[in-house]
Write a protein that holds these residues in place. Structure first.
Motif, PDB file in Angstrom:
ATOM      1  N   ILE A  22       0.848  -1.205   0.000  1.00 40.48           N
ATOM      2  CA  ILE A  22       0.000   0.000   0.000  1.00 40.48           C
ATOM      3  C   ILE A  22       0.878   1.247   0.000  1.00 40.48           C
ATOM      4  O   ILE A  22       0.651   2.192  -0.793  1.00 40.48           O
ATOM      5  N   ILE A  26       1.343   4.133  -3.111  1.00 40.77           N
ATOM      6  CA  ILE A  26       1.180   5.578  -2.860  1.00 40.77           C
ATOM      7  C   ILE A  26       2.462   6.325  -3.211  1.00 40.77           C
ATOM      8  O   ILE A  26       2.451   7.334  -3.946  1.00 40.77           O
ATOM      9  N   GLU A  53      -3.965  11.931  -7.172  1.00 43.66           N
ATOM     10  CA  GLU A  53      -4.540  11.847  -5.825  1.00 43.66           C
ATOM     11  C   GLU A  53      -5.976  11.334  -5.872  1.00 43.66           C
ATOM     12  O   GLU A  53      -6.414  10.572  -4.990  1.00 43.66           O
ATOM     13  N   VAL A  57      -6.942   5.794  -4.085  1.00 42.49           N
ATOM     14  CA  VAL A  57      -7.600   4.716  -3.332  1.00 42.49           C
ATOM     15  C   VAL A  57      -7.939   3.552  -4.269  1.00 42.49           C
ATOM     16  O   VAL A  57      -7.718   2.382  -3.944  1.00 42.49           O
ATOM     17  N   VAL A  60      -4.758   1.695  -5.203  1.00 44.89           N
ATOM     18  CA  VAL A  60      -4.252   0.832  -4.117  1.00 44.89           C
ATOM     19  C   VAL A  60      -5.060  -0.459  -4.063  1.00 44.89           C
ATOM     20  O   VAL A  60      -4.508  -1.566  -4.000  1.00 44.89           O
ATOM     21  N   ILE A  61      -6.396  -0.330  -4.090  1.00 49.47           N
ATOM     22  CA  ILE A  61      -7.260  -1.523  -4.002  1.00 49.47           C
ATOM     23  C   ILE A  61      -7.036  -2.444  -5.203  1.00 49.47           C
ATOM     24  O   ILE A  61      -6.900  -3.667  -5.062  1.00 49.47           O
TER      25      ILE A  61
END
Length: 651
Positions: A22, A26, A53, A57, A60-61
């Motif tokens: 993770i 990022i 940005e 999320v 990452v998933i």
């Protein structure tokens, strides 16, 4: 408790990798866009930073799911290899592709070069996190090995097998070998490296490398090498002080079964001189399968191996006939365990007993007979020549006659190279056995065949077991003469020849195996001393005791008169039978049997009259005469000899 701790430890590592991945996604996303614009010496425009940005999320998933699907969380990274590297690159490529698709779907803008930077950075960080396990594992093994003595090891063979062996030796914390160099005959590989180990040259560099690197062990890892090539390499290795190990054969590579656990000690058979004999299993099966097969002497070294190989071809009935109950019992129990459906009969009796051998033939009506019952030890038979004649000659006569009488289809006699120009009574008796079989083949419907071979490694009373016993007792190893030579073969090879000969037989042939180059017994002893971990002249000696009675420096497989004829198997030849007067020979046999039963002191002379190539040495005549007189003086024998048992004799 240990199992629970292991599961908890595994979960902890997986969670740690989740967190690291993770953070990597990022960090790599920001670094990719920053690096892209740093090359232009400007700061990242706001709309591009906003795109990265906004999708963070989802990215990452998506990436974690891809890593899960491609099993990047449940691999043993301590042993990571090229397969794991490819899996990582595939996962990071999919992550990049999905990110590009997501940006396009959501109308988020970034420079196209951003995806290249992102892919490179994510691949690097993922590889570092995963392969750090292997780096730490290797360092840990290195530290453990450095704290204990490691055996300097040379690996011969820079092919697939050698690669696997070196890899395992370097990676395992349980092995204490350190590979110091690699030997390979391919000149294009010289000077190159395999797993960081230098290939120093071909087999001509073995001795030099062993001395230079202070090697303690040599591993031969060329399963594709032929027997002769392997033997030549091992002979060079044997000139060093290194312990030798070998990877058995090509099938190890085919089955992906290559590893340190498959290595074995080099045996004396590896140093002998020819390719292993191969037989036509189909032709053997045709005359053994669903047939009633009798093996005389079935508990002996050759006889028991015959029984094993015959049992594997599904005979209708296997009959083991032997006078020694312990031997017969051992092979019976082995075959019952291995072949529970085999129809097996084990009978105790002597081939010298006419009534017994004929009753067996009459009751079981065998289709094939392998006659392996015989006295074979040369020095013992020199001291008991009449027993050699009773057992070998007349045991063979009675068995061959019973085979003819009860309609046996094939009769195979196990003979020996000592039957050629014999200098001892054992060899002369076997020559007479051959003549008996040749005589029956002319007048019988049974197909009689002779199989002649040299010394059998590992058989009861053979030279290798004797040498091993002598070394276990502290030595010395005894050799009769420094120049004595012999032909050798393994027990399975000898039996394979016997079976193949039976398939080729039309009647009266003498089959001979091409046994390659003869071996000096002294060299055999020296090699065995080396292979057993001793040093000649330091903790083990060779003592030369002189030729034994009836022993000659070399053995011949064929007389000149017999010549050679090829067969379908290029390692098996047929010798042309010698011509002799069968009628006169049979009449001489009657006189010989009477002399043997009366314990005649002149039995060797009588045999010499029948076998023109058998010559008794003067020293043997003197010794036999002295031995006979001693028996008379002790009252153990009379000049007239014992009463002849007519029931068990008679030609």
């Amino acid at each position: 408790m240990k199992k629970t701790w292991g599961l908890q430890n595994s979960r902890s590592r997986m969670i740690a990798l989740f967190i690291v991945d993770i953070l990597s996604v990022i960090l790599d996303s920001y670094l990719a866009i920053i690096l892209r614009f740093k090359l232009d010496n400007i700061w990242v425009p706001a709309e591009y930073m906003y795109s990265v940005e906004s999708y963070m999320v989802i990215n990452v998933i998506t990436t974690v799911v891809i890593f899960l699907v491609l099993n990047l969380y449940n691999r043993v990274w301590s042993y990571a290899s090229i397969n794991e590297m490819l899996a990582i690159l595939g996962a990071t490529m999919l992550s990049t592709v999905f990110q590009a698709f997501g940006f396009s779907l959501l109308y988020l803008q970034v420079p196209r070069s951003y995806y290249f930077f992102y892919f490179i950075l994510l691949s690097i960080t993922t590889i570092i996190t995963r392969f750090s396990y292997r780096i730490l594992h290797t360092m840990e093994n290195g530290l453990k090995k450095s704290t204990r003595h490691s055996r300097n090891t040379i690996v011969i063979g820079a092919g697939e097998a050698g690669n696997m062996i070196i890899k395992e030796l370097k990676s395992s914390k349980y092995l204490n070998q350190k590979v110091v160099c690699v030997i390979d005959d391919n000149p294009s590989k010289k000077g190159k490296y395999i797993h960081g180990i230098r290939i120093v040259g071909g087999r001509d560099k073995i001795q030099e490398a062993a001395k230079k690197y202070d090697a303690e062990e040599i591993i031969l890892a060329i399963p594709s090498a032929g027997t002769k090539n392997t033997r030549d390499i091992l002979r060079i290795c044997n000139l060093t002080d290194c312990k030798l190990k070998i990877l058995p054969g090509m099938y190890q590579l085919i089955n992906d079964d290559v590893g340190v656990s498959n290595l074995r000690e080099v045996s004396i058979e590896d140093l002998l001189g020819r390719d292993t004999i191969e037989i036509d299993m189909e032709s053997v099966g045709q005359y053994v399968r669903n047939k009633r097969v009798l093996v005389t002497g079935g508990g002996g070294s050759i006889g028991s191996e015959l029984c094993r190989q015959i049992a594997s071809h599904n005979p209708k009935l296997l009959i083991i006939f032997d006078i020694y109950e312990n031997n017969a019992y051992d092979i019976q129990q082995e075959l019952v365990r291995k072949y529970p459906n085999l129809k097996l009969e084990v009978l105790i009796g002597s081939v010298r007993n006419t009534s017994r051998i004929e009753s067996v033939m009459e009751h079981y009506r065998p289709d094939v007979v392998f006659h392996a019952a015989a006295h074979k030890h040369v020095p013992l038979m020199e001291d008991s020549p009449n027993e050699a004649i009773k057992n070998n000659v007349f045991g063979t006569y009675k068995t061959a006659r019973a085979a003819d009488k009860y309609g046996v289809k094939k009769f195979v006699l196990i003979s020996t190279d000592k039957a050629v120009n014999p200098t001892n009574i054992m060899g002369a008796s076997k020559r007479m056995c051959e003549m008996i079989v040749q005589t029956f083949s002319k007048y019988s419907r049974t197909e009689y065949v002779i199989v002649r071979f040299g010394n059998v490694l590992g058989s009861n009373g053979s030279v290798i077991p004797l040498f091993k016993k002598q070394m276990e007792a502290g030595g010395p190893v005894t050799v009769t003469h420094p120049d004595i030579i012999r032909y050798f073969m393994t027990i399975p090879e000898a039996v394979s020849l016997v079976l193949q000969a039976g398939a080729y037989a039309h009647g009266g042939e003498i089959f001979v195996l091409d046994m390659g180059e003869p071996v000096k017994i002294a060299d055999l002893a020296k090699n065995l001393i080396r292979l057993s971990g001793y040093t000649l002249g330091v903790n083990m000696e060779i003592k030369y005791t002189g030729l034994r009675p009836g022993e000659k420096l070399y053995e011949e497989l064929l007389t000149k008169e017999e010549g050679l004829q090829k067969t379908a198997n290029n390692l098996i030849f047929i010798g042309k039978p010698l011509e002799f007067d069968e009628v006169h020979f049979l009449s001489q046999l009657q006189e010989l049997e009477k002399a043997a039963m009366e314990e005649s002191p002149d039995i060797k002379e009588k045999v010499a009259d029948m076998i023109s190539t058998y010559h008794i040495r003067p020293e043997d005549k003197k010794r036999d005469s002295e031995a006979f007189q001693e028996l008379v003086s002790l009252g153990r024998i009379s000049h007239e000899g014992p009463i002849v048992d007519e029931k068990h004799s008679g030609i």
